[in-house]
Scaffold this motif. Structure first.
Motif, PDB file in Angstrom:
ATOM      1  N   GLU A 115      -0.797 -11.619   8.016  1.00  0.00           N
ATOM      2  CA  GLU A 115       0.355 -12.393   7.254  1.00  0.00           C
ATOM      3  C   GLU A 115       1.672 -11.542   7.463  1.00  0.00           C
ATOM      4  OE1 GLU A 115       0.173 -15.090   6.066  1.00  0.00           O
ATOM      5  OE2 GLU A 115      -1.773 -15.354   5.751  1.00  0.00           O
ATOM      6  N   LYS A 135       5.909 -14.596   0.507  1.00  0.00           N
ATOM      7  CA  LYS A 135       5.044 -15.045  -0.790  1.00  0.00           C
ATOM      8  C   LYS A 135       3.487 -14.711  -0.189  1.00  0.00           C
ATOM      9  CE  LYS A 135       5.657 -17.929  -4.390  1.00  0.00           C
ATOM     10  NZ  LYS A 135       6.059 -19.202  -5.026  1.00  0.00           N
ATOM     11  N   ALA A 136       3.230 -15.124   0.814  1.00  0.00           N
ATOM     12  CA  ALA A 136       1.883 -15.139   1.707  1.00  0.00           C
ATOM     13  C   ALA A 136       1.545 -13.626   2.022  1.00  0.00           C
ATOM     14  CB  ALA A 136       2.008 -16.004   2.943  1.00  0.00           C
ATOM     15  N   LYS A 139       0.880 -12.176  -1.477  1.00  0.00           N
ATOM     16  CA  LYS A 139      -0.582 -12.733  -2.019  1.00  0.00           C
ATOM     17  C   LYS A 139      -1.805 -11.784  -1.275  1.00  0.00           C
ATOM     18  CE  LYS A 139      -3.667 -16.476  -2.699  1.00  0.00           C
ATOM     19  NZ  LYS A 139      -3.601 -18.088  -2.279  1.00  0.00           N
ATOM     20  N   GLY A 142      -2.182  -8.391  -2.750  1.00  0.00           N
ATOM     21  CA  GLY A 142      -2.775  -8.639  -3.989  1.00  0.00           C
ATOM     22  C   GLY A 142      -4.318  -8.985  -4.011  1.00  0.00           C
ATOM     23  N   ASN A 143      -4.699  -9.696  -2.764  1.00  0.00           N
ATOM     24  CA  ASN A 143      -6.014 -10.103  -2.639  1.00  0.00           C
ATOM     25  C   ASN A 143      -6.849  -9.007  -2.479  1.00  0.00           C
ATOM     26  OD1 ASN A 143      -5.827 -12.871  -3.120  1.00  0.00           O
ATOM     27  ND2 ASN A 143      -5.523 -13.268  -1.012  1.00  0.00           N
ATOM     28  N   LYS A 146      -6.420  -6.352  -6.141  1.00  0.00           N
ATOM     29  CA  LYS A 146      -7.112  -6.828  -7.363  1.00  0.00           C
ATOM     30  C   LYS A 146      -8.647  -6.629  -7.431  1.00  0.00           C
ATOM     31  CE  LYS A 146      -3.873 -10.812  -8.282  1.00  0.00           C
ATOM     32  NZ  LYS A 146      -3.795 -12.157  -7.736  1.00  0.00           N
TER      33      LYS A 146
END
Length: 158
Positions: A115, A135-136, A139, A142-143, A146
């Protein structure tokens, strides 16, 4: 105390000292691994922060986003090596799940790398494409955070 028991006592004390030295040396070595790991992740976070600041505020550094994205891409390529040594105690925010789900963890780091590469190649003048790719990338970060980073209340204080 007999001569035999004196030798035995010396051997036991020597073994205990050696064990403490090895344990202390290992703890120091672990600190070095953790320190490197933290610097690497902080660098990635710094680049993400710079991208976010430019994207959200409209600072005249849109062309710098590609540089920051390229830095994230290159740094993400170091994550697997930085986390090979399993260290779950001490000053680490990594959950043990990193090593329990090693392949998923590595895949998540590679996805972030992909990304970031896409963001680096997005045309600066295409603001919509750039915003979507920022944004990608967020994310993708965050993947990994988390499932593999301790919740805020469990993290060590820097």
């Amino acid at each position: 105390m007999s001569r035999k028991s004196s030798y035995l006592s010396i051997l036991i004390i020597g073994a205990l000292c050696l064990t403490m030295f090895v344990t202390s040396a290992q703890a120091q070595k672990d600190e070095h691994y953790l320190g490197y790991r933290q610097k690497l992740m902080a660098a990635i976070g710094g680049h993400m922060g710079a991208i976010g600041r430019v994207a959200k505020t409209g600072l005249p550094f849109m062309d710098a986003i590609a540089v920051h994205a390229k830095s994230i891409e290159m740094s993400a390529g170091l994550i697997e090596k930085a986390f090979e040594k399993e260290i779950t105690e001490g000053k680490t925010d990594a959950k043990a799940d990193v090593w329990k789900e090693w392949d998923k963890f590595v895949d998540a780091a590679k996805k972030m790398q992909e990304e970031a590469d896409k963001l680096a190649s997005v045309a600066v003048d295409d603001k919509d494409a750039m915003a979507a790719q920022v944004k990608a990338l967020g994310k993708a970060c965050g993947n990994c955070h988390k499932p593999y980073r301790k919740p805020k209340e469990e993290r060590f204080k820097r």
